[in-house]
Design a protein around this motif. Sequence first.
Motif, PDB file in Angstrom:
ATOM      1  N   GLY A  13      55.136  -3.051   9.896  1.00  0.00           N
ATOM      2  CA  GLY A  13      54.131  -2.355   9.093  1.00  0.00           C
ATOM      3  C   GLY A  13      53.161  -3.352   8.496  1.00  0.00           C
ATOM      4  N   ARG A  14      52.183  -2.820   7.769  1.00  0.00           N
ATOM      5  CA  ARG A  14      51.201  -3.737   7.169  1.00  0.00           C
ATOM      6  C   ARG A  14      50.496  -3.071   5.996  1.00  0.00           C
ATOM      7  NH1 ARG A  14      46.716  -0.511   7.529  1.00  0.00           N
ATOM      8  NH2 ARG A  14      45.824  -0.291   9.573  1.00  0.00           N
ATOM      9  N   PHE A  15      49.932  -3.944   5.145  1.00  0.00           N
ATOM     10  CA  PHE A  15      49.030  -3.523   4.080  1.00  0.00           C
ATOM     11  C   PHE A  15      47.746  -4.294   4.358  1.00  0.00           C
ATOM     12  CE2 PHE A  15      47.546  -4.317  -0.439  1.00  0.00           C
ATOM     13  CZ  PHE A  15      47.029  -3.045  -0.615  1.00  0.00           C
ATOM     14  N   ALA A  16      46.605  -3.586   4.390  1.00  0.00           N
ATOM     15  CA  ALA A  16      45.366  -4.219   4.875  1.00  0.00           C
ATOM     16  C   ALA A  16      44.209  -4.020   3.902  1.00  0.00           C
ATOM     17  CB  ALA A  16      45.024  -3.642   6.250  1.00  0.00           C
ATOM     18  N   PRO A  17      44.276  -4.657   2.732  1.00  0.00           N
ATOM     19  CA  PRO A  17      43.199  -4.444   1.754  1.00  0.00           C
ATOM     20  C   PRO A  17      41.901  -5.154   2.133  1.00  0.00           C
ATOM     21  CG  PRO A  17      44.724  -6.122   0.960  1.00  0.00           C
ATOM     22  CD  PRO A  17      45.302  -5.603   2.258  1.00  0.00           C
ATOM     23  N   SER A  18      40.792  -4.556   1.738  1.00  0.00           N
ATOM     24  CA  SER A  18      39.494  -5.227   1.864  1.00  0.00           C
ATOM     25  C   SER A  18      39.265  -5.983   0.555  1.00  0.00           C
ATOM     26  CB  SER A  18      38.379  -4.195   2.045  1.00  0.00           C
ATOM     27  OG  SER A  18      38.668  -3.383   3.156  1.00  0.00           O
ATOM     28  N   PRO A  19      38.762  -7.224   0.627  1.00  0.00           N
ATOM     29  CA  PRO A  19      38.606  -8.017  -0.599  1.00  0.00           C
ATOM     30  C   PRO A  19      37.335  -7.653  -1.356  1.00  0.00           C
ATOM     31  CG  PRO A  19      38.020  -9.331   1.303  1.00  0.00           C
ATOM     32  CD  PRO A  19      38.410  -7.983   1.839  1.00  0.00           C
ATOM     33  N   ILE A  49      44.134  -9.394   5.170  1.00  0.00           N
ATOM     34  CA  ILE A  49      42.933  -9.260   4.340  1.00  0.00           C
ATOM     35  C   ILE A  49      41.771  -8.899   5.273  1.00  0.00           C
ATOM     36  CG2 ILE A  49      41.338 -10.482   2.796  1.00  0.00           C
ATOM     37  CD1 ILE A  49      44.044 -10.121   1.458  1.00  0.00           C
ATOM     38  N   GLU A  50      41.176  -7.744   5.052  1.00  0.00           N
ATOM     39  CA  GLU A  50      40.113  -7.266   5.955  1.00  0.00           C
ATOM     40  C   GLU A  50      38.747  -7.772   5.456  1.00  0.00           C
ATOM     41  OE1 GLU A  50      40.915  -3.078   7.086  1.00  0.00           O
ATOM     42  OE2 GLU A  50      42.203  -4.087   8.544  1.00  0.00           O
ATOM     43  N   ASP A  51      38.488  -9.035   5.799  1.00  0.00           N
ATOM     44  CA  ASP A  51      37.314  -9.728   5.240  1.00  0.00           C
ATOM     45  C   ASP A  51      36.218  -9.947   6.273  1.00  0.00           C
ATOM     46  OD1 ASP A  51      38.816 -11.428   6.760  1.00  0.00           O
ATOM     47  OD2 ASP A  51      38.759 -13.113   5.376  1.00  0.00           O
ATOM     48  N   ALA A 176      32.496  -3.301  13.207  1.00  0.00           N
ATOM     49  CA  ALA A 176      32.840  -2.112  12.423  1.00  0.00           C
ATOM     50  C   ALA A 176      34.359  -2.033  12.206  1.00  0.00           C
ATOM     51  CB  ALA A 176      32.357  -0.858  13.147  1.00  0.00           C
ATOM     52  N   TYR A 177      34.734  -1.465  11.069  1.00  0.00           N
ATOM     53  CA  TYR A 177      36.144  -1.305  10.713  1.00  0.00           C
ATOM     54  C   TYR A 177      36.956  -0.673  11.847  1.00  0.00           C
ATOM     55  CZ  TYR A 177      39.992   1.570   8.956  1.00  0.00           C
ATOM     56  OH  TYR A 177      41.191   2.213   8.826  1.00  0.00           O
ATOM     57  N   GLN A 178      36.424   0.399  12.475  1.00  0.00           N
ATOM     58  CA  GLN A 178      37.190   1.151  13.481  1.00  0.00           C
ATOM     59  C   GLN A 178      37.662   0.245  14.614  1.00  0.00           C
ATOM     60  OE1 GLN A 178      37.917   4.027  12.580  1.00  0.00           O
ATOM     61  NE2 GLN A 178      36.247   4.793  11.332  1.00  0.00           N
ATOM     62  N   ALA A 180      37.777  -3.262  14.513  1.00  0.00           N
ATOM     63  CA  ALA A 180      38.566  -4.393  14.023  1.00  0.00           C
ATOM     64  C   ALA A 180      40.010  -3.974  13.744  1.00  0.00           C
ATOM     65  CB  ALA A 180      37.925  -4.959  12.756  1.00  0.00           C
ATOM     66  N   VAL A 181      40.177  -2.798  13.144  1.00  0.00           N
ATOM     67  CA  VAL A 181      41.525  -2.378  12.748  1.00  0.00           C
ATOM     68  C   VAL A 181      42.398  -2.138  13.977  1.00  0.00           C
ATOM     69  CG1 VAL A 181      41.074   0.122  12.572  1.00  0.00           C
ATOM     70  CG2 VAL A 181      42.760  -0.900  11.083  1.00  0.00           C
ATOM     71  N   VAL A 182      41.792  -1.589  15.029  1.00  0.00           N
ATOM     72  CA  VAL A 182      42.539  -1.305  16.255  1.00  0.00           C
ATOM     73  C   VAL A 182      42.984  -2.614  16.926  1.00  0.00           C
ATOM     74  CG1 VAL A 182      42.083  -0.534  18.625  1.00  0.00           C
ATOM     75  CG2 VAL A 182      41.615   0.990  16.704  1.00  0.00           C
ATOM     76  N   VAL A 194      50.809   2.856   7.671  1.00  0.00           N
ATOM     77  CA  VAL A 194      51.033   3.707   6.486  1.00  0.00           C
ATOM     78  C   VAL A 194      49.870   3.437   5.546  1.00  0.00           C
ATOM     79  CG1 VAL A 194      52.568   4.118   4.521  1.00  0.00           C
ATOM     80  CG2 VAL A 194      53.544   3.619   6.765  1.00  0.00           C
ATOM     81  N   ARG A 195      49.035   4.443   5.302  1.00  0.00           N
ATOM     82  CA  ARG A 195      47.820   4.229   4.499  1.00  0.00           C
ATOM     83  C   ARG A 195      47.382   5.556   3.893  1.00  0.00           C
ATOM     84  NH1 ARG A 195      44.060   3.126   9.870  1.00  0.00           N
ATOM     85  NH2 ARG A 195      44.272   5.233  10.700  1.00  0.00           N
ATOM     86  N   GLY A 196      46.355   5.499   3.054  1.00  0.00           N
ATOM     87  CA  GLY A 196      45.930   6.686   2.315  1.00  0.00           C
ATOM     88  C   GLY A 196      45.321   7.752   3.211  1.00  0.00           C
ATOM     89  N   ASP A 198      42.803   9.408   2.802  1.00  0.00           N
ATOM     90  CA  ASP A 198      41.341   9.352   2.866  1.00  0.00           C
ATOM     91  C   ASP A 198      40.861   8.731   4.182  1.00  0.00           C
ATOM     92  OD1 ASP A 198      42.608   7.076   1.558  1.00  0.00           O
ATOM     93  OD2 ASP A 198      40.604   6.234   1.367  1.00  0.00           O
ATOM     94  N   ILE A 199      41.751   8.010   4.863  1.00  0.00           N
ATOM     95  CA  ILE A 199      41.351   7.398   6.148  1.00  0.00           C
ATOM     96  C   ILE A 199      41.856   8.223   7.333  1.00  0.00           C
ATOM     97  CG2 ILE A 199      41.263   5.211   7.447  1.00  0.00           C
ATOM     98  CD1 ILE A 199      41.974   3.682   5.070  1.00  0.00           C
ATOM     99  N   TYR A 200      42.540   9.325   7.049  1.00  0.00           N
ATOM    100  CA  TYR A 200      43.168  10.089   8.138  1.00  0.00           C
ATOM    101  C   TYR A 200      42.145  10.457   9.217  1.00  0.00           C
ATOM    102  CZ  TYR A 200      46.541  13.452  10.172  1.00  0.00           C
ATOM    103  OH  TYR A 200      47.407  14.118  10.997  1.00  0.00           O
TER     104      TYR A 200
HETATM  105  N1  GLU Z   1      40.814  -2.152   4.637  1.00  0.00           N
HETATM  106  C1  GLU Z   1      40.964  -0.732   4.432  1.00  0.00           C
HETATM  107  C2  GLU Z   1      40.845  -0.443   2.948  1.00  0.00           C
HETATM  108  O1  GLU Z   1      40.998  -1.337   2.136  1.00  0.00           O
HETATM  109  C3  GLU Z   1      42.299  -0.198   4.908  1.00  0.00           C
HETATM  110  C4  GLU Z   1      42.300   0.028   6.352  1.00  0.00           C
HETATM  111  C5  GLU Z   1      43.592   0.554   6.938  1.00  0.00           C
HETATM  112  O2  GLU Z   1      44.640   0.555   6.278  1.00  0.00           O
HETATM  113  O3  GLU Z   1      43.526   0.924   8.102  1.00  0.00           O
HETATM  114  O4  GLU Z   1      40.593   0.698   2.607  1.00  0.00           O
END
Ligand code: GLU
Length: 304
Positions: A13-19, A49-51, A176-178, A180-182, A194-196, A198-200
């Motif tokens: 799993g992962r946690f991927a915050p944007s700084p 870190i999604e920088d 773009a995020y779409q 990079a995340v893939v 596993v994420r919020g 709001d990104i579904y």
């Molecule tokens: N970097 C995104 C954010 O901080 C999260 C992306 C993801 O979990 O796919 O909202």
Amino acid sequence: MIGTIATARDYVGRFAPSPTGRLHLGSLLGAVVSFLDARCHGGRWLVRIEDIDPPREVAGAAHDILTSLSAHGLIWDGEVQFQRHSLDQHEAAIRQLIDGGHAYYCQCSRKRLIADGHQHCYPGLCRDAGHTEGALRVRVDNMPIQIQDRWQAPLNQVLSESPGDFIIRRRDNLIAYQLAVVIDDATSGITDVVRGVDIYDSTPRQAWLQQLLGLPQPRYAHFPVIVDELGVKLSKQTGAAELENANALGNLRAVLAMIGLPTAELPRSALPEQVLKWAVTQYHDQLLKSRANFISGANHAPIG
Ligand code: GLU
């Protein structure tokens, strides 16, 4: 369904915050839920870190986020990953999409698209224009994409109806995020996202890119996000208070109570690591599934 589904045995799993700022209660919830889910499955938990969006980045935020995770006992496996180090992989995927005839350059301005009523769906105006520069869009089709989610109802989306051919590299060359995340999830062998919630609705776009690029599809679980009384997501933009690391215990208790864990049973003197260890034994994803929405107190005070 596209690709493979992870089994509990090989969970990553992962946690991927944007700084874009320090952690707040909403982002701590994301860190805690993804951490507990990974640990409950005997899995690894990575931090990325999604920088890759310098204009939105806040100086020092990446460091502050990592310090804050550690202060809350959220210790990740392996090295922290920084998305800016994967730009070569992102560009290689873009090349693959262009060479396969799946991507094309677009010169439509946002202003023009809005003026023409195309803000929700790009109608493919530049598909056959043969431009050699501009934003890069990926072609979509009219086949429904269905996403299975562990905690949400399945999502069905026809990408040609919304959002249409979407951007994978911006006019200013930022990825773009779409996309990079893939790429980064696949490179790290992520089995469970596993994420919020709001990104579904981004997930079908990500599944489409996974399909075009021949990448496995992770298993998805989107949890309810913290909202205010008007249903607006708690975020930096809506004035969420930054977390005080000195109040790590109170912060952890607050998010664990939101998930539905009986935090009143916790000894007041427990350390963050002990609280999380206890939470792993208590956590069950049914708890999350049964919580419709998390409503934050006006001052984001710890609950329970
Ligand atoms: N970097 C995104 C954010 O901080 C999260 C992306 C993801 O979990 O796919 O909202």
